[in-house]
Design an enzyme around this catalytic site. Structure first.
Site, mmCIF file in Angstrom:
data_model
loop_
_atom_site.group_PDB
_atom_site.id
_atom_site.type_symbol
_atom_site.label_atom_id
_atom_site.label_comp_id
_atom_site.label_asym_id
_atom_site.label_seq_id
_atom_site.Cartn_x
_atom_site.Cartn_y
_atom_site.Cartn_z
ATOM 1 N N GLU A 170 -38.312 -24.099 15.320
ATOM 2 C CA GLU A 170 -36.893 -23.837 15.053
ATOM 3 C C GLU A 170 -36.220 -23.461 16.360
ATOM 4 O O GLU A 170 -36.814 -22.764 17.191
ATOM 5 C CB GLU A 170 -36.806 -22.685 14.052
ATOM 6 N N ARG B 95 -29.177 -24.363 12.532
ATOM 7 C CA ARG B 95 -30.307 -24.367 13.447
ATOM 8 C C ARG B 95 -30.970 -25.734 13.436
ATOM 9 O O ARG B 95 -30.871 -26.480 12.475
ATOM 10 C CB ARG B 95 -31.348 -23.314 13.027
ATOM 11 N N ARG C 180 -25.612 -20.626 8.950
ATOM 12 C CA ARG C 180 -26.469 -20.524 10.134
ATOM 13 C C ARG C 180 -27.000 -21.917 10.406
ATOM 14 O O ARG C 180 -27.758 -22.469 9.605
ATOM 15 C CB ARG C 180 -27.623 -19.559 9.868
HETATM 16 C C1 LIG Z 1 -36.009 -16.414 17.825
HETATM 17 S S1 LIG Z 1 -37.100 -15.070 17.604
HETATM 18 C C2 LIG Z 1 -38.046 -15.608 16.232
HETATM 19 C C3 LIG Z 1 -37.860 -14.745 15.025
HETATM 20 C C4 LIG Z 1 -38.726 -15.069 13.819
HETATM 21 N N1 LIG Z 1 -38.664 -16.450 13.427
HETATM 22 C C5 LIG Z 1 -38.357 -14.180 12.639
HETATM 23 O O1 LIG Z 1 -38.233 -14.671 11.535
HETATM 24 O O2 LIG Z 1 -38.189 -12.956 12.829
HETATM 25 C C6 LIG Z 1 -38.213 -15.228 18.953
HETATM 26 C C7 LIG Z 1 -39.259 -14.144 19.050
HETATM 27 O O3 LIG Z 1 -40.133 -14.421 20.155
HETATM 28 C C8 LIG Z 1 -40.509 -13.192 20.753
HETATM 29 N N2 LIG Z 1 -40.984 -13.455 22.119
HETATM 30 C C9 LIG Z 1 -40.234 -13.625 23.234
HETATM 31 N N3 LIG Z 1 -41.019 -13.836 24.303
HETATM 32 C C10 LIG Z 1 -42.312 -13.808 23.850
HETATM 33 C C11 LIG Z 1 -43.573 -13.967 24.492
HETATM 34 N N4 LIG Z 1 -43.649 -14.197 25.789
HETATM 35 N N5 LIG Z 1 -44.695 -13.877 23.749
HETATM 36 C C12 LIG Z 1 -44.619 -13.656 22.412
HETATM 37 N N6 LIG Z 1 -43.440 -13.488 21.751
HETATM 38 C C13 LIG Z 1 -42.293 -13.573 22.464
HETATM 39 C C14 LIG Z 1 -39.228 -12.365 20.684
HETATM 40 O O4 LIG Z 1 -39.512 -10.984 20.784
HETATM 41 C C15 LIG Z 1 -38.665 -12.768 19.329
HETATM 42 O O5 LIG Z 1 -39.094 -11.882 18.318
#
Ligand SMILES: C[S@@+](CC[C@H](N)C(=O)[O-])C[C@H]1O[C@@H](n2cnc3c(N)ncnc32)[C@H](O)[C@@H]1O
Length: 405
Positions: free
Chosen positions: A124, A173, A171
């Protein structure tokens, strides 16, 4: 059929997991969530609180050795989109143009190096991916599609606005679903367009047929040459890629069921804590921020003068329509143009509660309870509409079972 094993990357507070569990036929065998630069890992803590610590990994995905990710049939994830430019990471070996953006290559790494790469993927992202970057529109998606081709996947994508299918939030996406090419049992790009997972999950009518494009397999060349002179992205809001051949078109949603409105998801006023009410004295400021503007402004740093204009936002938000997109800054008392404001009696105004924000994403009430309210809003701004994943999940089990036979 045995349950499909799922690896959930960038798991946040588990929107993909909730949707797949509601669809049925899935079992999460690995989840990874790590918030860069934070000592306290709020989202991971909520995830563990809701689903247990088994198979959960709170490390930077870039530091996870591929052998530590168990075998799985479906890889899912909403990878962070800030600031990314997929192709610039190719040119710049260190790939640090927008640090979060390089995470696409982490997905790529797991698919490339895993001894048993998954049969399917569901990813997504924001729909800006169709047209980024500005100077070479569509290049980033082209690079992703071509790299998935290189890894042996066929792909379907679609931009979906949850409200168009009766869900409570507007939303929009982009969802990208991939299948290992050997599981396609001879399905061509034409067939996948009309009989793929996304076509099955979200009925549509074709608005405009787009071009068919044969991608280059060499990512560097593709990245250098793709749509150099084009002002518009060649990609429509729906498309497929099979063996490097992309078919794309614009489709419009077809939905005959009921709609869900912002009014439908509100808590009874008696349950809304006083902290969410907007004091009378602050209404003027909220009205100003939400209102139309045409004004002269100055950059305080250097005195540069410019004209600023923006249109009016509805104030308060209409209760007979689905909610607007929840953004990560939705929480907190400070007046803002982007936060929802509701009024049930036309006299008193208030912000949305954490439970109402969860409902806009079709999460269970109090899924994120235990974190401060601004964090709960932040999680929902990052999350997805669970009902979308549920529909994809249902259609994917059918597609998968068909491939098994
Ligand atoms: C767009 S959000 C996805 C949210 C998820 N689909 C939900 O339903 O809550 C992206 C997530 O990736 C995490 N993230 C960012 N960099 C990361 C990394 N290097 N390793 C693991 N997770 C990471 C962020 O903290 C964030 O929670």
């Amino acid at each position: 059929m045995p349950a499909l094993r799922v690896a959930e990357l960038f798991a946040g507070v588990g929107g993909f997991r909730l949707g797949l569990e509601q669809a049925g036929g899935y079992q999460v065998v690995y989840s990874n969530q790590w918030e860069p630069g934070r000592r306290k890992q709020h989202a991971s803590a909520i995830y563990v609180q809701r689903f247990g610590a088994d198979h959960h990994d709170n490390r930077d995905i870039a530091s996870v050795p591929v052998e530590e990710v168990p075998d799985h049939d479906v890889l899912v994830g909403g990878f962070p989109c800030q600031d990314y430019s997929v192709a610039s990471t190719l040119r710049n070996a260190r790939g640090l143009v927008g640090r979060k953006g390089v995470l696409w290559w982490q997905i790529h790494r797991l698919l490339r190096d895993h001894p048993h790469p998954p049969a399917h993927l569901v990813l997504e992202n924001v729909d800006r991916l169709l047209s980024s970057p500005a100077g070479q529109r569509g290049r980033d998606l082209a690079v992703m599609l071509s790299s998935l081709w290189g890894l042996g996947y066929a792909v379907e994508w679609r931009v979906i606005n949850a409200a168009d299918y009766g869900m409570p939030q507007r939303r929009r996406r982009m969802f990208l679903v991939g299948h290992r090419i050997e599981r396609m049992s001879g399905m061509t790009a034409e067939l996948l367009q009309d009989h793929g997972v996304l076509a099955g999950a979200f009925p549509f009518a074709v608005k405009r047929q787009g071009p068919s494009i044969q991608l280059e397999a060499d990512l560097r060349k593709l990245s250098d040459r793709f749509n150099r002179d084009g002002r518009r992205s060649p990609f429509g809001n729906a498309g497929v890629m099979v063996n490097g051949l992309v078919l794309t078109r614009d489709v419009s949603p077809v939905h005959t069921g009921p709609a869900t409105t912002l009014g439908d998801i509100l808590q009874p006023e008696k349950d809304v804590p006083a902290a969410f009410r907007i004091p009378r004295g602050e209404l003027k400021r909220w009205r100003y921020l939400k209102g139309a503007k045409r004004e002269a402004r100055k950059v305080s740093r250097n005195g540069f003068a410019y004209h600023y204009s923006e249109g009016a936002m509805a104030f308060p938000d209409p209760l007979d329509k689905p909610g607007r997109t929840v953004v990560t800054g939705e929480g907190g008392k400070a007046p803002s143009r982007f936060k929802h404001v509701v009024s049930v009696d036309g006299k008193r105004f208030r912000r949305l509660t954490p439970i109402e924000l969860e409902r806009l994403n079709m999460f269970p009430d109090d899924h994120t309870a235990g974190s401060p309210d601004t964090w709960r809003a932040f999680f929902m701004g990052n999350a997805l509409v669970v009902g979308i994943v549920e529909r994809i999940g249902r259609a994917l089990t059918v597609f998968h079972d068909h491939g098994e036979r």
